[in-house]
Write an enzyme that holds these catalytic residues in place. Structure first.
Site, mmCIF file in Angstrom:
data_model
loop_
_atom_site.group_PDB
_atom_site.id
_atom_site.type_symbol
_atom_site.label_atom_id
_atom_site.label_comp_id
_atom_site.label_asym_id
_atom_site.label_seq_id
_atom_site.Cartn_x
_atom_site.Cartn_y
_atom_site.Cartn_z
ATOM 1 N N SER A 140 7.618 -6.157 -9.149
ATOM 2 C CA SER A 140 8.708 -7.520 -8.755
ATOM 3 C C SER A 140 9.712 -6.943 -9.623
ATOM 4 O O SER A 140 9.635 -6.510 -10.696
ATOM 5 C CB SER A 140 8.038 -8.738 -9.304
ATOM 6 O OG SER A 140 9.075 -9.565 -9.277
ATOM 7 N N TYR A 152 4.032 -13.647 -15.695
ATOM 8 C CA TYR A 152 4.059 -12.634 -14.175
ATOM 9 C C TYR A 152 5.008 -11.390 -14.676
ATOM 10 O O TYR A 152 4.410 -10.475 -14.114
ATOM 11 C CB TYR A 152 4.735 -13.685 -13.256
ATOM 12 C CG TYR A 152 5.220 -13.196 -11.945
ATOM 13 C CD1 TYR A 152 4.003 -12.923 -11.155
ATOM 14 C CD2 TYR A 152 6.317 -12.991 -11.431
ATOM 15 C CE1 TYR A 152 4.175 -12.389 -9.864
ATOM 16 C CE2 TYR A 152 6.579 -12.047 -10.270
ATOM 17 C CZ TYR A 152 5.468 -12.031 -9.396
ATOM 18 O OH TYR A 152 5.671 -11.467 -8.506
HETATM 19 N N1 LIG Z 1 8.245 -12.938 -2.110
HETATM 20 C C1 LIG Z 1 9.059 -12.361 -3.328
HETATM 21 O O1 LIG Z 1 10.195 -12.944 -3.523
HETATM 22 C C2 LIG Z 1 8.415 -11.310 -4.198
HETATM 23 C C3 LIG Z 1 9.435 -10.594 -5.179
HETATM 24 C C4 LIG Z 1 8.839 -9.590 -5.893
HETATM 25 C C5 LIG Z 1 7.493 -9.456 -5.751
HETATM 26 N N2 LIG Z 1 6.515 -10.049 -4.953
HETATM 27 C C6 LIG Z 1 5.163 -9.523 -4.796
HETATM 28 O O2 LIG Z 1 4.818 -9.174 -3.541
HETATM 29 C C7 LIG Z 1 3.532 -9.232 -3.274
HETATM 30 C C8 LIG Z 1 3.290 -9.946 -2.107
HETATM 31 O O3 LIG Z 1 3.581 -11.201 -2.184
HETATM 32 P P1 LIG Z 1 4.331 -12.228 -1.094
HETATM 33 O O4 LIG Z 1 5.678 -12.597 -1.468
HETATM 34 O O5 LIG Z 1 4.259 -11.599 0.214
HETATM 35 O O6 LIG Z 1 3.542 -13.431 -0.991
HETATM 36 P P2 LIG Z 1 2.263 -14.196 -0.369
HETATM 37 O O7 LIG Z 1 2.833 -14.484 1.036
HETATM 38 O O8 LIG Z 1 1.892 -15.176 -1.420
HETATM 39 O O9 LIG Z 1 1.365 -12.879 -0.294
HETATM 40 C C9 LIG Z 1 0.411 -12.655 -1.198
HETATM 41 C C10 LIG Z 1 -1.029 -12.507 -0.612
HETATM 42 O O10 LIG Z 1 -1.790 -11.813 -1.673
HETATM 43 C C11 LIG Z 1 -3.390 -12.197 -0.955
HETATM 44 N N3 LIG Z 1 -3.976 -12.550 -2.262
HETATM 45 C C12 LIG Z 1 -3.805 -12.833 -3.373
HETATM 46 N N4 LIG Z 1 -4.644 -12.625 -4.157
HETATM 47 C C13 LIG Z 1 -5.625 -12.034 -3.693
HETATM 48 C C14 LIG Z 1 -7.026 -11.497 -4.163
HETATM 49 N N5 LIG Z 1 -7.285 -11.550 -5.224
HETATM 50 N N6 LIG Z 1 -7.594 -10.456 -3.235
HETATM 51 C C15 LIG Z 1 -7.170 -10.405 -1.969
HETATM 52 N N7 LIG Z 1 -5.846 -10.975 -1.484
HETATM 53 C C16 LIG Z 1 -5.263 -11.584 -2.350
HETATM 54 C C17 LIG Z 1 -3.032 -13.779 -0.532
HETATM 55 O O11 LIG Z 1 -3.864 -14.261 0.458
HETATM 56 P P3 LIG Z 1 -5.284 -15.015 0.181
HETATM 57 O O12 LIG Z 1 -4.857 -16.128 -0.354
HETATM 58 O O13 LIG Z 1 -5.739 -15.411 1.562
HETATM 59 O O14 LIG Z 1 -5.917 -13.687 -0.499
HETATM 60 C C18 LIG Z 1 -1.586 -13.614 0.129
HETATM 61 O O15 LIG Z 1 -1.730 -13.290 1.551
HETATM 62 C C19 LIG Z 1 2.829 -10.014 -4.393
HETATM 63 O O16 LIG Z 1 2.309 -9.331 -5.274
HETATM 64 C C20 LIG Z 1 4.220 -10.827 -5.208
HETATM 65 O O17 LIG Z 1 3.937 -10.801 -6.442
HETATM 66 C C21 LIG Z 1 7.115 -11.063 -4.134
#
Ligand SMILES: NC(=O)c1ccc[n+]([C@@H]2O[C@H](COP(=O)([O-])OP(=O)(O)OC[C@H]3O[C@@H](n4cnc5c(N)ncnc54)[C@H](OP(=O)(O)O)[C@@H]3O)[C@@H](O)[C@H]2O)c1
Length: 248
Positions: A140, A152
């Site tokens: 991130s 985080y």
């Molecule tokens: N959105 C942003 O602005 C942003 C910016 C920078 C970085 N990120 C990073 O990008 C990545 C993807 O996040 P996103 O933004 O797409 O949010 P998201 O929609 O919340 O996706 C995260 C996914 O990870 C799965 N997950 C969480 N813990 C898990 C575990 N222990 N085992 C297996 N699956 C797990 C969740 O599904 P389940 O709950 O079904 O397991 C969920 O589908 C994350 O690492 C986040 O920190 C996001």
């Protein structure tokens, strides 16, 4: 005949991981889509007929990570890559206070953002090495500039240090390892219920492009790293962030 090549994508049920899984399936990979909830994974698989296998697993646990690796091995698939998108903000430590709350909060974030990446990659390491696979860890922009408090950003930054070693270890096997550190991508569960019109606009206006990113834009960068032209980029932190942080 050579075995079908799979890319294992964690966090594939929503947001960025879902966009990655869809994009890679359309690029011709057989995707192994991983998440804890089965329902969103099955919905994704039904949309991309024949190209997505699903595994319901918590990859912050040894059992969950091993379940994923066993399924890949049992299917006789070559491991073309691992994309670790599982992670996010931890819920804090309801009911705890003082140092106990701090410890619980940091432990939960470590499990969610570091162990998910490390255990999944290590469970698949033998296959990745055998097949010259490529690893992408999603970090991130918070790792580069902080997250306004809490664990985080620090937990995501741990992935940066680890990827340098991973790249050195996979290189002799023909593999790569990189971090992709996105900026503001609101169409994700990460931001669900946490944005107002004002805060969304403020975050978008902090970029040089004046807008938020999309899951598909992050996915296309990751697809490039896993594709035919991505084999000489390794040990890097790549930042699709609209210019909100420069040059890192
Ligand atoms: N959105 C942003 O602005 C942003 C910016 C920078 C970085 N990120 C990073 O990008 C990545 C993807 O996040 P996103 O933004 O797409 O949010 P998201 O929609 O919340 O996706 C995260 C996914 O990870 C799965 N997950 C969480 N813990 C898990 C575990 N222990 N085992 C297996 N699956 C797990 C969740 O599904 P389940 O709950 O079904 O397991 C969920 O589908 C994350 O690492 C986040 O920190 C996001």
């Amino acid at each position: 005949m050579s075995p079908a090549r799979t890319v294992v994508v964690s966090g594939a049920g929503s947001g960025i991981g879902r966009a990655v899984a869809r994009r890679l399936a359309r690029d011709g990979f057989l995707v192994t889509a991983v998440g804890r909830r089965l329902e969103p994974l099955e919905r994704l698989a039904s949309e991309e007929a024949q190209r997505i296998e699903v595994v319901s697993a918590d990859v912050a646990t040894e059992v969950g990570a091993e379940r994923v690796a066993s399924q890949v091995a049992a299917a006789g698939l070559a491991c073309a890559g691992v994309v670790s998108a599982a992670g996010g903000l931890s819920p804090g430590a309801p009911g705890a206070d003082g140092l106990s709350a701090v410890r619980q909060d940091w432990q939960a974030s470590f499990e969610s953002n570091v162990l998910t990446a490390v255990l999944l990659t290590e469970a698949l390491r033998a296959a990745v090495e055998r097949d010259g696979g490529r690893v992408v860890l999603i970090s991130s922009v918070a790792a580069l500039r902080g997250s306004g408090g809490g664990p985080y950003g620090a937990m995501k930054a741990a992935l940066h240090g680890w990827v340098y070693d991973l790249a050195a270890e996979l290189g002799p096997h023909g593999g790569t390892a990189n971090v992709v550190a996105p900026g503001f991508v609101p169409e994700t569960e990460f931001w669900a219920g946490r944005l107002t019109t004002e805060s969304r606009q403020r975050r978008a206006s902090q970029t040089l492009t004046g807008r938020a990113g999309t899951p598909d834009e992050v996915a296309s960068l990751i697809a490039w790293l896993l594709g035919p032209d991505g084999g000489w980029v390794t040990g890097q932190i790549l930042s699709p962030n609209g210019g909100v942080v420069l040059g890192r």
